[in-house]
Design a protein around this motif. Structure first.
Motif, PDB file in Angstrom:
ATOM      1  N   TRP A 206       6.455   6.563  -3.260  1.00  0.00           N
ATOM      2  CA  TRP A 206       6.194   6.390  -4.701  1.00  0.00           C
ATOM      3  C   TRP A 206       4.804   6.517  -4.913  1.00  0.00           C
ATOM      4  O   TRP A 206       4.002   5.962  -4.380  1.00  0.00           O
ATOM      5  CB  TRP A 206       6.725   4.913  -4.947  1.00  0.00           C
ATOM      6  N   LYS A 207       4.487   7.244  -6.062  1.00  0.00           N
ATOM      7  CA  LYS A 207       3.074   7.245  -6.460  1.00  0.00           C
ATOM      8  C   LYS A 207       2.893   6.699  -7.754  1.00  0.00           C
ATOM      9  O   LYS A 207       3.649   7.185  -8.686  1.00  0.00           O
ATOM     10  CB  LYS A 207       2.687   8.737  -6.329  1.00  0.00           C
TER      11      LYS A 207
ATOM     12  N   ARG B 134       0.834  -1.255   0.055  1.00  0.00           N
ATOM     13  CA  ARG B 134      -0.078   0.114   0.100  1.00  0.00           C
ATOM     14  C   ARG B 134       0.828   1.332  -0.178  1.00  0.00           C
ATOM     15  O   ARG B 134       0.480   2.194  -0.344  1.00  0.00           O
ATOM     16  CB  ARG B 134      -1.027   0.180   1.289  1.00  0.00           C
ATOM     17  N   GLU B 135       2.019   1.146   0.546  1.00  0.00           N
ATOM     18  CA  GLU B 135       3.196   2.415   0.561  1.00  0.00           C
ATOM     19  C   GLU B 135       4.555   1.815   0.245  1.00  0.00           C
ATOM     20  O   GLU B 135       4.933   0.684   0.613  1.00  0.00           O
ATOM     21  CB  GLU B 135       2.881   2.909   1.925  1.00  0.00           C
ATOM     22  N   LEU B 136       5.188   2.637  -0.711  1.00  0.00           N
ATOM     23  CA  LEU B 136       6.644   2.388  -0.856  1.00  0.00           C
ATOM     24  C   LEU B 136       7.312   3.647  -0.842  1.00  0.00           C
ATOM     25  O   LEU B 136       6.920   4.591  -1.378  1.00  0.00           O
ATOM     26  CB  LEU B 136       6.737   1.741  -2.438  1.00  0.00           C
ATOM     27  N   PHE B 137       8.332   3.585  -0.132  1.00  0.00           N
ATOM     28  CA  PHE B 137       9.087   4.930   0.364  1.00  0.00           C
ATOM     29  C   PHE B 137      10.582   4.434   0.085  1.00  0.00           C
ATOM     30  O   PHE B 137      11.043   3.250  -0.020  1.00  0.00           O
ATOM     31  CB  PHE B 137       8.825   5.304   1.627  1.00  0.00           C
ATOM     32  N   LEU B 138      11.533   5.557   0.366  1.00  0.00           N
ATOM     33  CA  LEU B 138      12.983   5.399   0.299  1.00  0.00           C
ATOM     34  C   LEU B 138      13.354   6.514   0.814  1.00  0.00           C
ATOM     35  O   LEU B 138      12.928   7.504   1.201  1.00  0.00           O
ATOM     36  CB  LEU B 138      13.408   5.312  -1.222  1.00  0.00           C
ATOM     37  N   GLU B 139      14.590   6.348   1.591  1.00  0.00           N
ATOM     38  CA  GLU B 139      15.647   7.433   2.240  1.00  0.00           C
ATOM     39  C   GLU B 139      16.726   7.395   1.528  1.00  0.00           C
ATOM     40  O   GLU B 139      17.233   6.361   0.956  1.00  0.00           O
ATOM     41  CB  GLU B 139      15.778   7.096   3.805  1.00  0.00           C
ATOM     42  N   SER B 140      17.254   8.562   0.995  1.00  0.00           N
ATOM     43  CA  SER B 140      18.422   8.587   0.414  1.00  0.00           C
ATOM     44  C   SER B 140      19.279   9.982   0.981  1.00  0.00           C
ATOM     45  O   SER B 140      18.913  10.318   2.140  1.00  0.00           O
ATOM     46  CB  SER B 140      18.251   8.791  -0.876  1.00  0.00           C
ATOM     47  N   SER B 141      20.282  10.372   0.127  1.00  0.00           N
ATOM     48  CA  SER B 141      20.883  11.514   0.387  1.00  0.00           C
ATOM     49  C   SER B 141      21.011  12.682  -0.798  1.00  0.00           C
ATOM     50  O   SER B 141      20.957  12.196  -1.956  1.00  0.00           O
ATOM     51  CB  SER B 141      22.290  11.019   0.589  1.00  0.00           C
ATOM     52  N   SER B 142      20.918  13.847  -0.508  1.00  0.00           N
ATOM     53  CA  SER B 142      20.925  14.893  -1.536  1.00  0.00           C
ATOM     54  C   SER B 142      22.304  14.711  -2.253  1.00  0.00           C
ATOM     55  O   SER B 142      22.234  15.387  -3.458  1.00  0.00           O
ATOM     56  CB  SER B 142      20.649  16.168  -0.978  1.00  0.00           C
TER      57      SER B 142
END
Length: 167
Positions: free
Chosen positions: A161-162, A118-126
């Motif tokens: 993510w959408k 139902r939800e997909l996310f990520l964490e990253s760095s600029s």
């Protein structure tokens, strides 16, 4: 086939985790982590025990293979209640810019859909601008604040993510 022979992504196939590929998961991720950041305790936990920390809790690890060579990887971590995190994405340095990262993300999106996420996310760095552009190109949207309970000290980017088809 040689991983550095300049092959296009067309010769790359996505393959699942097997125990004999655990060392490649670790190697590819340490390659970028050590180059750009400090390897954090959570990184070591995941890389030292991918079965216990990724697969057993309901996640998935994918690899990009060119011939017998593993040239990329990513993980889909189950965060509970239908939420998943795209994580531990890495492509062999001499194979970057050839579409391998996109193939990995597309395979991870397929896995997410198969699992009814139902939800997909990520964490990253600029600091990882090419990666951020890739994530945006497949439908990840930058969020105004970090994710509550963010895992990593290096993370200053949070994206969700959408599905472009549903916008």
């Amino acid at each position: 086939m040689n991983a550095g022979s300049g092959q296009a992504a067309g010769d790359v196939r996505i393959v699942p985790f097997r125990p004999d590929r655990a060392a490649e998961f670790r190697r590819l991720n340490l390659q970028w982590l050590e180059r750009h950041f400090t390897v954090e305790p959570l990184d070591r936990e995941l890389l030292d025990d991918p079965v216990g920390k990724v697969l057993d809790p309901g996640g998935e690890i994918l690899f990009a293979a060119a011939g017998d060579a593993i040239v990329g990887t990513c993980a889909l971590l189950h965060a509970g209640d239908g939420a998943f995190e795209l994580s531990k994405m890495s492509v062999e340095e001499d194979r970057r810019g050839q579409g391998i990262g996109r193939l990995l993300i597309e395979a991870a999106l397929d896995a997410f859909r198969r699992r009814g996420g139902r939800e997909l996310f990520l964490e990253s760095s600029s600091r990882l601008q090419p990666a951020l552009r890739l994530y945006e190109s497949v439908g990840f949207m930058l969020q105004p604040q970090l994710r509550p309970g963010s895992h990593y000290r290096r993370a200053d980017v949070y994206m969700i993510w959408k599905d472009p088809a549903s916008r």
